[in-house]
Scaffold this active site. Structure first.
Site, mmCIF file in Angstrom:
data_model
loop_
_atom_site.group_PDB
_atom_site.id
_atom_site.type_symbol
_atom_site.label_atom_id
_atom_site.label_comp_id
_atom_site.label_asym_id
_atom_site.label_seq_id
_atom_site.Cartn_x
_atom_site.Cartn_y
_atom_site.Cartn_z
ATOM 1 N N ARG A 1 -14.550 -191.368 39.829
ATOM 2 C CA ARG A 1 -15.434 -190.086 39.813
ATOM 3 C C ARG A 1 -16.135 -190.149 40.947
ATOM 4 O O ARG A 1 -16.610 -189.102 41.523
ATOM 5 C CB ARG A 1 -15.965 -190.071 38.613
ATOM 6 C CG ARG A 1 -15.539 -189.480 37.195
ATOM 7 C CD ARG A 1 -15.957 -189.342 36.185
ATOM 8 N NE ARG A 1 -16.843 -190.492 35.947
ATOM 9 C CZ ARG A 1 -17.622 -190.450 35.012
ATOM 10 N NH1 ARG A 1 -17.985 -189.458 34.288
ATOM 11 N NH2 ARG A 1 -18.115 -191.555 34.364
ATOM 12 N N GLU B 1 -12.572 -186.074 38.806
ATOM 13 C CA GLU B 1 -13.401 -186.136 37.491
ATOM 14 C C GLU B 1 -12.144 -186.006 36.597
ATOM 15 O O GLU B 1 -11.305 -184.999 36.433
ATOM 16 C CB GLU B 1 -14.167 -184.548 37.423
ATOM 17 C CG GLU B 1 -15.279 -184.453 38.117
ATOM 18 C CD GLU B 1 -16.423 -185.364 37.502
ATOM 19 O OE1 GLU B 1 -16.235 -185.636 36.189
ATOM 20 O OE2 GLU B 1 -17.245 -186.074 37.963
ATOM 21 N N PHE B 2 -12.355 -186.667 35.610
ATOM 22 C CA PHE B 2 -11.311 -186.817 34.753
ATOM 23 C C PHE B 2 -10.760 -185.582 33.719
ATOM 24 O O PHE B 2 -9.883 -185.326 33.249
ATOM 25 C CB PHE B 2 -11.572 -187.898 33.503
ATOM 26 C CG PHE B 2 -11.795 -189.169 34.257
ATOM 27 C CD1 PHE B 2 -10.826 -189.792 35.093
ATOM 28 C CD2 PHE B 2 -12.793 -190.184 33.892
ATOM 29 C CE1 PHE B 2 -10.832 -191.018 35.650
ATOM 30 C CE2 PHE B 2 -13.120 -191.339 34.563
ATOM 31 C CZ PHE B 2 -12.104 -191.678 35.470
ATOM 32 N N LYS C 1 -2.576 -216.486 29.745
ATOM 33 C CA LYS C 1 -3.102 -217.878 29.886
ATOM 34 C C LYS C 1 -2.003 -218.885 29.931
ATOM 35 O O LYS C 1 -1.149 -218.749 28.987
ATOM 36 C CB LYS C 1 -4.355 -218.178 29.190
ATOM 37 C CG LYS C 1 -5.474 -217.344 29.391
ATOM 38 C CD LYS C 1 -6.476 -217.752 28.704
ATOM 39 C CE LYS C 1 -7.949 -216.798 28.777
ATOM 40 N NZ LYS C 1 -8.657 -216.765 29.922
ATOM 41 N N HIS D 1 -7.873 -211.087 21.282
ATOM 42 C CA HIS D 1 -7.334 -212.733 21.586
ATOM 43 C C HIS D 1 -7.167 -213.684 20.640
ATOM 44 O O HIS D 1 -6.077 -214.386 20.521
ATOM 45 C CB HIS D 1 -8.461 -213.084 22.451
ATOM 46 C CG HIS D 1 -8.847 -211.923 23.785
ATOM 47 N ND1 HIS D 1 -7.920 -211.175 24.310
ATOM 48 C CD2 HIS D 1 -9.880 -211.640 24.122
ATOM 49 C CE1 HIS D 1 -8.644 -210.561 25.227
ATOM 50 N NE2 HIS D 1 -9.870 -210.655 25.102
HETATM 51 C C1 BG6 Z 1 -12.797 -210.140 26.936
HETATM 52 C C2 BG6 Z 1 -14.097 -209.700 26.435
HETATM 53 O O1 BG6 Z 1 -11.733 -209.423 26.413
HETATM 54 O O2 BG6 Z 1 -12.551 -211.534 27.067
HETATM 55 C C3 BG6 Z 1 -15.230 -210.533 26.803
HETATM 56 O O3 BG6 Z 1 -14.208 -208.439 26.313
HETATM 57 C C4 BG6 Z 1 -15.031 -212.150 27.069
HETATM 58 O O4 BG6 Z 1 -16.518 -210.409 25.877
HETATM 59 C C5 BG6 Z 1 -13.591 -212.353 27.669
HETATM 60 O O5 BG6 Z 1 -15.877 -212.642 27.697
HETATM 61 C C6 BG6 Z 1 -13.300 -213.723 27.698
HETATM 62 O O6 BG6 Z 1 -12.356 -214.216 28.261
HETATM 63 P P1 BG6 Z 1 -12.122 -215.535 28.941
HETATM 64 O O7 BG6 Z 1 -10.809 -215.379 29.793
HETATM 65 O O8 BG6 Z 1 -13.171 -215.547 30.143
HETATM 66 O O9 BG6 Z 1 -12.135 -216.355 28.050
#
Ligand code: BG6
Length: 486
Positions: A50, A92-93, A190, A248
């Site tokens: 934006r 602007e979205f 990872k 995660h």
């Molecule tokens: C993100 C989260 O997805 O992953 C963060 O929103 C977190 O809060 C991060 O710090 C951790 O990722 P990594 O790769 O640093 O372990």
């Protein structure tokens, strides 16, 4: 044969290009890809945001961030090459005219650099704009399927609960097919998380023992020493259950527990992971306190953007079971949080103790079980713990480790998650991105935990910053004989 660059001809359109994610992750990843000559002819970047700033000002800022990232390794010539590929487009979205001029920019660039009509859209803006942006992408014809492919990369959080995630998915799938949507979970990129499958598939010693008969329990740990930093406003609305557990942590669990498909394709692997996520046993409200400990680090309430009396959790330890023949009765302990002693992530498989006794006719208790530890970060590697004989004795058991440190051996330069995920999406490889069904199953299960946390703010345990977390969480594992946090 000449190596093909991983980023083929296409235009990468980043929405939210002045945000933290773009400057911290995307541009540095593009810089590394440029350096490795992975950006092919016809690859261009259109940075959209934006802010009404000039291309020159944008590039200046981007360069500074790349320099911070690379330190002494910064190479001016690499930056000069990357710079040539980048355009900046203020938008602007909600403004239809702005999308029209974006479309013009895209068509012109297509001609100029030969991007073949391929479009890689990247949602790096605030999630509240995702639906609006995707609607405009379709309405203003920002792609032409007759000319090239279109793909969408979406950052987490994908919704903030099951209902909002479903709504978002409905909106996105009006424009993109599931095969065109790349939901980012950077943990799946990872190295050691990806290695989980290889270690099982390529070693006869692990796969036959990867089950309830041999495994006592599994620990999945990702801790951080930093607090919320400048993300207090977002984080206070999310908490660790939404921020880490729903995505995660559950993805690592799914990859650990998955049935290995005979044919390891992206489709098969994602289907199998989905089955694991579907098999997560839901918690009963009245037993949750026994299975989950939530905490908040002292000082969190004083962080910028955080509400004064907030009961948002910055720590969670959870005991999880799966309704799955391979894993019946095997607990998976998840632990994650901010403001803790160390920044580290690992998965530990603890085997059962051998039956019977040992040691040449003498009855001896074996105290240390076998463990397979996958160190995900900061060091990457695998450690196998086993028992041997103390030299010079016949009956003294000596627990020892076989330690393979991957980044000690090959060097610390394994490609970063964002380099890999851009390359995979540009190739159309969805293996390390989450399917909608996985996201849906994860929200279904996590929603119960989030609801419970919302109803019981008094259950939050406070812990000292830099500590191991609340003592109650230690007890979650330690109350079971032969088990401790590792
Ligand atoms: C993100 C989260 O997805 O992953 C963060 O929103 C977190 O809060 C991060 O710090 C951790 O990722 P990594 O790769 O640093 O372990």
């Amino acid at each position: 044969m000449k190596k093909q660059p991983s980023m083929e001809a296409c235009l990468m359109i980043i929405f939210g290009a002045t945000g933290d994610l773009t400057f911290r992750k995307l541009i540095p990843a593009l810089y590394q890809l440029e350096k490795k000559k992975e950006l092919g002819n016809g690859f261009g970047v259109v940075a959209v945001a934006r802010k009404p700033i000039s291309l020159k000002a944008y590039l200046q800022k981007a360069k500074e961030r790349v320099k911070t990232h690379t330190g002494e390794d910064f190479e001016e010539s690499v930056w000069e090459d990357l710079k040539e590929r980048i355009r900046y487009q203020p938008l602007e979205f909600s403004n239809e005219n702005d999308y029209e001029s974006l479309n013009e920019t895209l068509s012109n660039l297509d001609q100029k650099i030969g991007a073949r009509g391929n479009r890689l859209f990247y949602m790096a803006a605030s999630p509240k704009y995702f639906e609006e942006i995707s609607r405009h992408i379709k309405k203003k014809d920002l792609y032409n399927e007759k000319q090239g492919w279109k793909r969408l990369m979406v950052e987490k959080p994908f919704g903030r609960d099951l209902i909002s995630a479903q709504k978002l998915n409905q909106a996105l799938t009006k424009v993109f097919q599931e095969e065109e949507i790349f939901r980012v979970d950077h943990y799946l990129m990872k190295e050691m998380v990806q290695d989980l499958i290889m270690i099982r598939a390529a070693n006869q010693i692990f796969e036959p023992t990867w089950n309830r008969e041999h495994i006592d329990h599994v620990q999945i740990i990702s801790t951080e020493s930093e607090g919320v930093g400048t993300r207090g406003e977002y984080y206070d609305q999310a908490g660790v259950l939404r921020d880490m557990v729903q995505n995660h942590m559950l993805q690592m669990l799914a990859l650990t527990a998955v049935e290995l498909p005979g044919n390891l394709t992206a489709k098969n692997l994602r289907e199998e992971k989905n089955k694991i996520l579907q098999s997560l046993i839901p918690f009963k409200e009245d037993s949750l306190e026994e299975q989950m400990v939530l905490g908040q680090y002292q000082g969190y309430r004083e962080e910028p953007g955080v509400a004064e009396n907030t009961s948002t959790e910055t720590y969670a330890a959870i005991r999880v079971f799966l309704n799955h023949p391979r894993w019946l009765g095997v607990p998976f302990y998840l632990k994650t949080g901010k403001g803790l002693k160390e920044k580290a992530a690992r998965i530990v498989i603890q085997y059962r103790l051998p039956m019977g006794s040992c040691c040449l006719g003498k009855t001896k208790e074996i105290e240390e079980p076998n463990r397979l530890t996958l160190n995900i970060q900061p060091l990457e590697g695998v450690v196998l713990s086993f028992n041997t004989k103390q030299p010079g004795t016949l009956d003294t058991i000596l627990p020892v480790n076989m330690d393979f440190c991957q980044n000690c051996l090959i060097g610390m330069n394994t490609p970063e998650a964002y380099e890999k995920l851009l390359g995979d999406a540009a190739k159309g490889d969805q293996t390390s991105f989450t399917h909608w069904k996985e996201v849906e199953a994860s929200w279904k299960w996590t929603d119960t935990l989030i609801d419970w946390a919302g109803k019981h703010p008094e259950k939050i345990k406070f812990y000292e910053k830099g500590s191991q977390g609340p003592p109650e969480a230690i007890n979650l594992v330690h109350r079971e004989p032969g088990r401790k946090w590792l």
